[in-house]
Design a protein around this motif. Structure first.
Motif, PDB file in Angstrom:
ATOM      1  N   CYS A   1       0.853  -1.192   0.000  1.00  0.00           N
ATOM      2  CA  CYS A   1       0.000   0.000   0.000  1.00  0.00           C
ATOM      3  C   CYS A   1       0.889   1.242   0.000  1.00  0.00           C
ATOM      4  CB  CYS A   1      -0.903  -0.016   1.239  1.00  0.00           C
ATOM      5  SG  CYS A   1      -1.870   1.488   1.452  1.00  0.00           S
TER       6      CYS A   1
ATOM      7  N   CYS B   1       0.774   3.541   3.369  1.00  0.00           N
ATOM      8  CA  CYS B   1       1.331   3.175   4.674  1.00  0.00           C
ATOM      9  C   CYS B   1       2.635   2.389   4.589  1.00  0.00           C
ATOM     10  CB  CYS B   1       0.299   2.395   5.494  1.00  0.00           C
ATOM     11  SG  CYS B   1      -0.165   0.786   4.798  1.00  0.00           S
TER      12      CYS B   1
ATOM     13  N   GLY C   1      -0.343  -0.888   7.481  1.00  0.00           N
ATOM     14  CA  GLY C   1      -1.791  -1.057   7.590  1.00  0.00           C
ATOM     15  C   GLY C   1      -2.437   0.289   7.867  1.00  0.00           C
ATOM     16  N   CYS C   2      -3.453   0.599   7.097  1.00  0.00           N
ATOM     17  CA  CYS C   2      -4.134   1.891   7.241  1.00  0.00           C
ATOM     18  C   CYS C   2      -5.558   1.750   6.692  1.00  0.00           C
ATOM     19  CB  CYS C   2      -3.362   2.977   6.477  1.00  0.00           C
ATOM     20  SG  CYS C   2      -3.392   2.793   4.674  1.00  0.00           S
ATOM     21  N   PRO C   3      -6.394   2.781   6.844  1.00  0.00           N
ATOM     22  CA  PRO C   3      -7.759   2.699   6.298  1.00  0.00           C
ATOM     23  C   PRO C   3      -7.794   2.517   4.774  1.00  0.00           C
ATOM     24  CG  PRO C   3      -7.617   4.460   7.914  1.00  0.00           C
ATOM     25  CD  PRO C   3      -6.223   3.965   7.682  1.00  0.00           C
ATOM     26  N   GLN C   4      -6.778   3.042   4.048  1.00  0.00           N
ATOM     27  CA  GLN C   4      -6.735   2.910   2.584  1.00  0.00           C
ATOM     28  C   GLN C   4      -6.711   1.443   2.143  1.00  0.00           C
ATOM     29  OE1 GLN C   4      -7.600   5.991   1.505  1.00  0.00           O
ATOM     30  NE2 GLN C   4      -6.484   5.530  -0.359  1.00  0.00           N
ATOM     31  N   CYS C   5      -6.001   0.600   2.926  1.00  0.00           N
ATOM     32  CA  CYS C   5      -5.811  -0.800   2.534  1.00  0.00           C
ATOM     33  C   CYS C   5      -6.549  -1.759   3.474  1.00  0.00           C
ATOM     34  CB  CYS C   5      -4.325  -1.146   2.477  1.00  0.00           C
ATOM     35  SG  CYS C   5      -3.461  -0.980   4.057  1.00  0.00           S
ATOM     36  N   ASN C   6      -7.504  -1.231   4.232  1.00  0.00           N
ATOM     37  CA  ASN C   6      -8.248  -2.045   5.220  1.00  0.00           C
ATOM     38  C   ASN C   6      -7.296  -2.724   6.202  1.00  0.00           C
ATOM     39  OD1 ASN C   6     -10.831  -1.443   4.284  1.00  0.00           O
ATOM     40  ND2 ASN C   6     -10.698  -3.049   2.720  1.00  0.00           N
ATOM     41  N   ASN C   7      -6.245  -2.003   6.578  1.00  0.00           N
ATOM     42  CA  ASN C   7      -5.258  -2.467   7.557  1.00  0.00           C
ATOM     43  C   ASN C   7      -4.539  -3.752   7.159  1.00  0.00           C
ATOM     44  OD1 ASN C   7      -5.518  -0.326   9.451  1.00  0.00           O
ATOM     45  ND2 ASN C   7      -7.508  -1.183  10.013  1.00  0.00           N
ATOM     46  N   THR C   8      -4.426  -4.012   5.848  1.00  0.00           N
ATOM     47  CA  THR C   8      -3.705  -5.205   5.394  1.00  0.00           C
ATOM     48  C   THR C   8      -2.246  -4.891   5.053  1.00  0.00           C
ATOM     49  OG1 THR C   8      -4.264  -4.875   3.065  1.00  0.00           O
ATOM     50  CG2 THR C   8      -5.805  -6.208   4.402  1.00  0.00           C
TER      51      THR C   8
ATOM     52  N   ALA D   1      -2.276  -3.216  -1.339  1.00  0.00           N
ATOM     53  CA  ALA D   1      -3.336  -2.683  -2.187  1.00  0.00           C
ATOM     54  C   ALA D   1      -3.053  -3.106  -3.628  1.00  0.00           C
ATOM     55  CB  ALA D   1      -3.397  -1.159  -2.084  1.00  0.00           C
TER      56      ALA D   1
END
Length: 185
Positions: free
Chosen positions: A59, A62, A94-101, A104
């Motif tokens: 991502c 992050c 991990g962040c909201p952009q990548c659903n904390n994974t 992306a």
């Protein structure tokens, strides 16, 4: 029967492209021989084998530098080139952009195997072990894991992702360690 028909068509000058479920390009010959294809027929028709895998892309929102854990350092020492061992690796926090994974999207890595005379001689003898040894010894062959390591060294994916994909593809000597626990850090 279908494989044999395809190989006979290839021997008469037709370009035949087909898919086959194997872990890597080297495993293709073993799979076809196990299906009952005659070695002489396969050797006469085979020109190239491509294997592919998808890697998760880090991502961009992050991504951060990553200090390797013990398992990752051990795996890299056992499987990486000197250039790979000197690389600075990254990971996704991990962040909201990548659903904390931390990831992306995905991208492909590929392995191309063009059989040479030694490989084809092994196929004619239906000796898949000799084929695999000749392929690995070839200057023209690079494994999926090696290409995936290039992508991790360039910061497009994590070393953890390379190890995950490599363990699906090859029998990695260091994989005897408890992978999940070692990768948790």
């Amino acid at each position: 029967e279908t494989a044999e028909i395809g190989l006979r068509a290839a021997m008469t000058g037709h370009m035949v492209l087909s898919t086959l479920h194997t872990n890597d390009a080297i495993g293709t010959v073993d799979r076809l021989l196990d299906m009952g294809v005659e070695g002489f027929l396969l050797a006469a028709a085979l020109r190239a084998i491509v294997a592919q895998r998808l890697l998760r892309r880090l991502c961009s929102s992050c991504v951060e530098e990553h200090t390797l854990g013990d398992y990752e350092r051990h795996w890299l020492t056992a499987n990486g080139s000197p250039e790979h061992r000197q690389a600075e690796f990254r990971r996704g926090r991990g962040c909201p952009q990548c659903n904390n994974t931390g990831y992306a999207g995905r991208f492909g890595v590929y392995e191309l195997l063009e059989p040479d005379a030694a490989m084809l001689a092994a196929v004619r003898r239906t000796d898949s072990a000799a084929f695999a040894a000749a392929a690995r010894a070839s200057d023209r062959f690079r494994s999926l894991s090696s290409y995936a390591l290039d992508e991790a060294a360039a910061g497009r994916t994590s070393l953890r992702e390379v190890i995950r994909v490599s363990n699906e593809v090859e029998h990695v000597p260091s994989a005897a360690a408890p992978r999940e626990a070692a990768l948790a850090g």
